[in-house]
Design a protein around this motif. Sequence first.
Motif, PDB file in Angstrom:
ATOM      1  N   PRO A   1       0.789  -1.233   0.000  1.00  0.00           N
ATOM      2  CA  PRO A   1       0.000   0.000   0.000  1.00  0.00           C
ATOM      3  C   PRO A   1       0.820   1.281   0.000  1.00  0.00           C
ATOM      4  CG  PRO A   1      -0.044  -1.004   2.167  1.00  0.00           C
ATOM      5  CD  PRO A   1       0.643  -1.984   1.245  1.00  0.00           C
ATOM      6  N   GLU A   2       2.084   1.225   0.370  1.00  0.00           N
ATOM      7  CA  GLU A   2       2.920   2.422   0.419  1.00  0.00           C
ATOM      8  C   GLU A   2       3.665   2.678  -0.889  1.00  0.00           C
ATOM      9  OE1 GLU A   2       2.963   4.757   2.845  1.00  0.00           O
ATOM     10  OE2 GLU A   2       1.273   3.555   3.573  1.00  0.00           O
ATOM     11  N   LEU A   3       3.564   1.776  -1.856  1.00  0.00           N
ATOM     12  CA  LEU A   3       4.240   1.962  -3.142  1.00  0.00           C
ATOM     13  C   LEU A   3       3.509   3.022  -3.950  1.00  0.00           C
ATOM     14  CD1 LEU A   3       6.469   0.889  -5.082  1.00  0.00           C
ATOM     15  CD2 LEU A   3       4.676  -0.471  -6.131  1.00  0.00           C
ATOM     16  N   GLY A   4       4.240   3.948  -4.531  1.00  0.00           N
ATOM     17  CA  GLY A   4       3.652   4.965  -5.382  1.00  0.00           C
ATOM     18  C   GLY A   4       3.668   6.338  -4.740  1.00  0.00           C
ATOM     19  N   THR A   5       2.874   7.245  -5.324  1.00  0.00           N
ATOM     20  CA  THR A   5       2.798   8.617  -4.839  1.00  0.00           C
ATOM     21  C   THR A   5       1.339   9.045  -4.679  1.00  0.00           C
ATOM     22  OG1 THR A   5       2.684   9.637  -7.025  1.00  0.00           O
ATOM     23  CG2 THR A   5       4.883   9.233  -6.145  1.00  0.00           C
ATOM     24  N   ASN A   6       1.138  10.155  -4.008  1.00  0.00           N
ATOM     25  CA  ASN A   6      -0.181  10.773  -3.907  1.00  0.00           C
ATOM     26  C   ASN A   6      -0.285  11.964  -4.852  1.00  0.00           C
ATOM     27  OD1 ASN A   6      -1.491   9.139  -1.988  1.00  0.00           O
ATOM     28  ND2 ASN A   6      -0.306  10.096  -0.357  1.00  0.00           N
ATOM     29  N   ILE A   7       0.492  11.948  -5.904  1.00  0.00           N
ATOM     30  CA  ILE A   7       0.560  13.078  -6.828  1.00  0.00           C
ATOM     31  C   ILE A   7      -0.784  13.341  -7.505  1.00  0.00           C
ATOM     32  CG2 ILE A   7       1.303  11.903  -8.929  1.00  0.00           C
ATOM     33  CD1 ILE A   7       2.987  14.953  -7.561  1.00  0.00           C
ATOM     34  N   HIS A   8      -1.576  12.311  -7.714  1.00  0.00           N
ATOM     35  CA  HIS A   8      -2.862  12.490  -8.393  1.00  0.00           C
ATOM     36  C   HIS A   8      -3.801  13.398  -7.609  1.00  0.00           C
ATOM     37  CE1 HIS A   8      -3.611   9.214  -5.588  1.00  0.00           C
ATOM     38  NE2 HIS A   8      -4.887   9.516  -5.669  1.00  0.00           N
ATOM     39  N   LYS A   9      -3.657  13.442  -6.292  1.00  0.00           N
ATOM     40  CA  LYS A   9      -4.486  14.331  -5.468  1.00  0.00           C
ATOM     41  C   LYS A   9      -4.055  15.791  -5.618  1.00  0.00           C
ATOM     42  CE  LYS A   9      -5.356  10.841  -1.942  1.00  0.00           C
ATOM     43  NZ  LYS A   9      -5.135  10.466  -0.534  1.00  0.00           N
ATOM     44  N   ILE A  10      -2.768  16.010  -5.802  1.00  0.00           N
ATOM     45  CA  ILE A  10      -2.230  17.369  -5.881  1.00  0.00           C
ATOM     46  C   ILE A  10      -2.496  17.995  -7.253  1.00  0.00           C
ATOM     47  CG2 ILE A  10      -0.134  18.762  -5.639  1.00  0.00           C
ATOM     48  CD1 ILE A  10       0.978  16.538  -3.855  1.00  0.00           C
ATOM     49  N   LEU A  11      -2.601  17.194  -8.300  1.00  0.00           N
ATOM     50  CA  LEU A  11      -2.777  17.731  -9.645  1.00  0.00           C
ATOM     51  C   LEU A  11      -4.081  18.499  -9.815  1.00  0.00           C
ATOM     52  CD1 LEU A  11      -1.358  14.842 -11.838  1.00  0.00           C
ATOM     53  CD2 LEU A  11      -0.321  17.051 -11.383  1.00  0.00           C
ATOM     54  N   PHE A  12      -5.067  18.273  -8.953  1.00  0.00           N
ATOM     55  CA  PHE A  12      -6.340  18.975  -9.053  1.00  0.00           C
ATOM     56  C   PHE A  12      -6.364  20.258  -8.234  1.00  0.00           C
ATOM     57  CE2 PHE A  12      -7.662  14.822 -10.577  1.00  0.00           C
ATOM     58  CZ  PHE A  12      -8.462  15.180 -11.655  1.00  0.00           C
ATOM     59  N   GLU A  13      -5.280  20.572  -7.558  1.00  0.00           N
ATOM     60  CA  GLU A  13      -5.182  21.802  -6.777  1.00  0.00           C
ATOM     61  C   GLU A  13      -4.914  22.983  -7.719  1.00  0.00           C
ATOM     62  OE1 GLU A  13      -5.775  22.078  -3.509  1.00  0.00           O
ATOM     63  OE2 GLU A  13      -6.254  19.945  -3.528  1.00  0.00           O
ATOM     64  N   PRO A  14      -5.125  24.220  -7.243  1.00  0.00           N
ATOM     65  CA  PRO A  14      -4.844  25.394  -8.086  1.00  0.00           C
ATOM     66  C   PRO A  14      -3.392  25.404  -8.557  1.00  0.00           C
ATOM     67  CG  PRO A  14      -6.057  26.045  -6.131  1.00  0.00           C
ATOM     68  CD  PRO A  14      -5.689  24.598  -5.952  1.00  0.00           C
ATOM     69  N   ASN A  15      -3.194  25.908  -9.763  1.00  0.00           N
ATOM     70  CA  ASN A  15      -1.881  25.927 -10.395  1.00  0.00           C
ATOM     71  C   ASN A  15      -1.082  27.127  -9.881  1.00  0.00           C
ATOM     72  OD1 ASN A  15       0.242  25.496 -12.043  1.00  0.00           O
ATOM     73  ND2 ASN A  15      -0.851  25.796 -13.964  1.00  0.00           N
ATOM     74  N   THR A  16      -0.433  26.939  -8.715  1.00  0.00           N
ATOM     75  CA  THR A  16       0.335  28.014  -8.076  1.00  0.00           C
ATOM     76  C   THR A  16       1.743  27.519  -7.758  1.00  0.00           C
ATOM     77  OG1 THR A  16      -0.321  27.333  -5.849  1.00  0.00           O
ATOM     78  CG2 THR A  16      -1.777  28.900  -6.985  1.00  0.00           C
ATOM     79  N   PRO A  17       2.670  28.425  -7.467  1.00  0.00           N
ATOM     80  CA  PRO A  17       4.013  27.995  -7.062  1.00  0.00           C
ATOM     81  C   PRO A  17       3.993  27.115  -5.811  1.00  0.00           C
ATOM     82  CG  PRO A  17       4.061  30.300  -7.678  1.00  0.00           C
ATOM     83  CD  PRO A  17       2.616  29.883  -7.688  1.00  0.00           C
ATOM     84  N   PHE A  18       3.063  27.351  -4.899  1.00  0.00           N
ATOM     85  CA  PHE A  18       2.949  26.520  -3.706  1.00  0.00           C
ATOM     86  C   PHE A  18       2.617  25.071  -4.088  1.00  0.00           C
ATOM     87  CE2 PHE A  18       0.350  24.650  -0.291  1.00  0.00           C
ATOM     88  CZ  PHE A  18       1.276  24.673   0.740  1.00  0.00           C
ATOM     89  N   THR A  19       1.687  24.913  -5.025  1.00  0.00           N
ATOM     90  CA  THR A  19       1.324  23.572  -5.498  1.00  0.00           C
ATOM     91  C   THR A  19       2.511  22.907  -6.189  1.00  0.00           C
ATOM     92  OG1 THR A  19      -0.946  24.325  -5.811  1.00  0.00           O
ATOM     93  CG2 THR A  19      -0.338  22.258  -6.858  1.00  0.00           C
ATOM     94  N   HIS A  20       3.268  23.670  -6.954  1.00  0.00           N
ATOM     95  CA  HIS A  20       4.461  23.119  -7.614  1.00  0.00           C
ATOM     96  C   HIS A  20       5.467  22.627  -6.582  1.00  0.00           C
ATOM     97  CE1 HIS A  20       3.511  25.963 -11.210  1.00  0.00           C
ATOM     98  NE2 HIS A  20       2.589  25.038 -11.033  1.00  0.00           N
ATOM     99  N   GLY A  21       5.595  23.362  -5.478  1.00  0.00           N
ATOM    100  CA  GLY A  21       6.475  22.931  -4.386  1.00  0.00           C
ATOM    101  C   GLY A  21       5.985  21.646  -3.750  1.00  0.00           C
ATOM    102  N   LEU A  22       4.664  21.523  -3.569  1.00  0.00           N
ATOM    103  CA  LEU A  22       4.098  20.279  -3.030  1.00  0.00           C
ATOM    104  C   LEU A  22       4.381  19.095  -3.948  1.00  0.00           C
ATOM    105  CD1 LEU A  22       0.563  21.355  -1.719  1.00  0.00           C
ATOM    106  CD2 LEU A  22       2.544  20.677  -0.365  1.00  0.00           C
ATOM    107  N   ILE A  23       4.229  19.317  -5.247  1.00  0.00           N
ATOM    108  CA  ILE A  23       4.485  18.252  -6.223  1.00  0.00           C
ATOM    109  C   ILE A  23       5.948  17.823  -6.149  1.00  0.00           C
ATOM    110  CG2 ILE A  23       4.627  17.740  -8.690  1.00  0.00           C
ATOM    111  CD1 ILE A  23       2.122  19.548  -9.031  1.00  0.00           C
ATOM    112  N   ALA A  24       6.863  18.794  -6.158  1.00  0.00           N
ATOM    113  CA  ALA A  24       8.294  18.481  -6.108  1.00  0.00           C
ATOM    114  C   ALA A  24       8.648  17.732  -4.830  1.00  0.00           C
ATOM    115  CB  ALA A  24       9.115  19.765  -6.222  1.00  0.00           C
ATOM    116  N   THR A  25       8.096  18.168  -3.692  1.00  0.00           N
ATOM    117  CA  THR A  25       8.377  17.499  -2.416  1.00  0.00           C
ATOM    118  C   THR A  25       7.833  16.075  -2.406  1.00  0.00           C
ATOM    119  OG1 THR A  25       8.314  19.620  -1.275  1.00  0.00           O
ATOM    120  CG2 THR A  25       8.056  17.650   0.081  1.00  0.00           C
ATOM    121  N   GLU A  26       6.613  15.884  -2.895  1.00  0.00           N
ATOM    122  CA  GLU A  26       6.010  14.543  -2.943  1.00  0.00           C
ATOM    123  C   GLU A  26       6.822  13.601  -3.823  1.00  0.00           C
ATOM    124  OE1 GLU A  26       3.391  11.293  -2.519  1.00  0.00           O
ATOM    125  OE2 GLU A  26       3.575  13.099  -1.310  1.00  0.00           O
ATOM    126  N   LEU A  27       7.252  14.092  -4.977  1.00  0.00           N
ATOM    127  CA  LEU A  27       8.043  13.252  -5.877  1.00  0.00           C
ATOM    128  C   LEU A  27       9.393  12.891  -5.263  1.00  0.00           C
ATOM    129  CD1 LEU A  27       7.313  14.921  -9.328  1.00  0.00           C
ATOM    130  CD2 LEU A  27       6.362  12.802  -8.420  1.00  0.00           C
TER     131      LEU A  27
END
Length: 131
Positions: free
Chosen positions: A53-79
């Motif tokens: 269950p821990e394999l993979g990322t939660n990136i699919h949840k973040i992609l629906f957030e507003p397209n802001t630099p903060f969201t880009h930081g969340l994506i980079a951190t998650e990856l």
Amino acid sequence: MALQVPALFSDISASLAVNPVTGDIAQLDNRQSIRASILNILRTRKGERLFQPELGTNIHKILFEPNTPFTHGLIATELKTSIEGQEPRVTCENVAVDAKPDEYGVKVFILCKIKDTTEEVEIEEMLERGR
């Protein structure tokens, strides 16, 4: 001083391509193997794999957030945390996120260094919103 031989990594091709010489399933070596493993992590949602269950990322949840630099930081951190936590053969050197609002997603550039070597693995992937 002892000579240290770098580890060799191998995996089978996910496409199950056949080696034309041996007739066996094609083998991926070193950089190809690690690149395939990282792409597998990126394309898998957490909880999607039975018994892992821990394999993979939660990136699919973040992609629906507003397209802001903060969201880009969340994506980079998650990856970065997902790759470093699930792929022990590499250290993640850089994750760059480029918004593509017309394509409903983000383009990510990931640079990882293979441990105990000077080799690097570069991945450029378009992450799209999807259900």
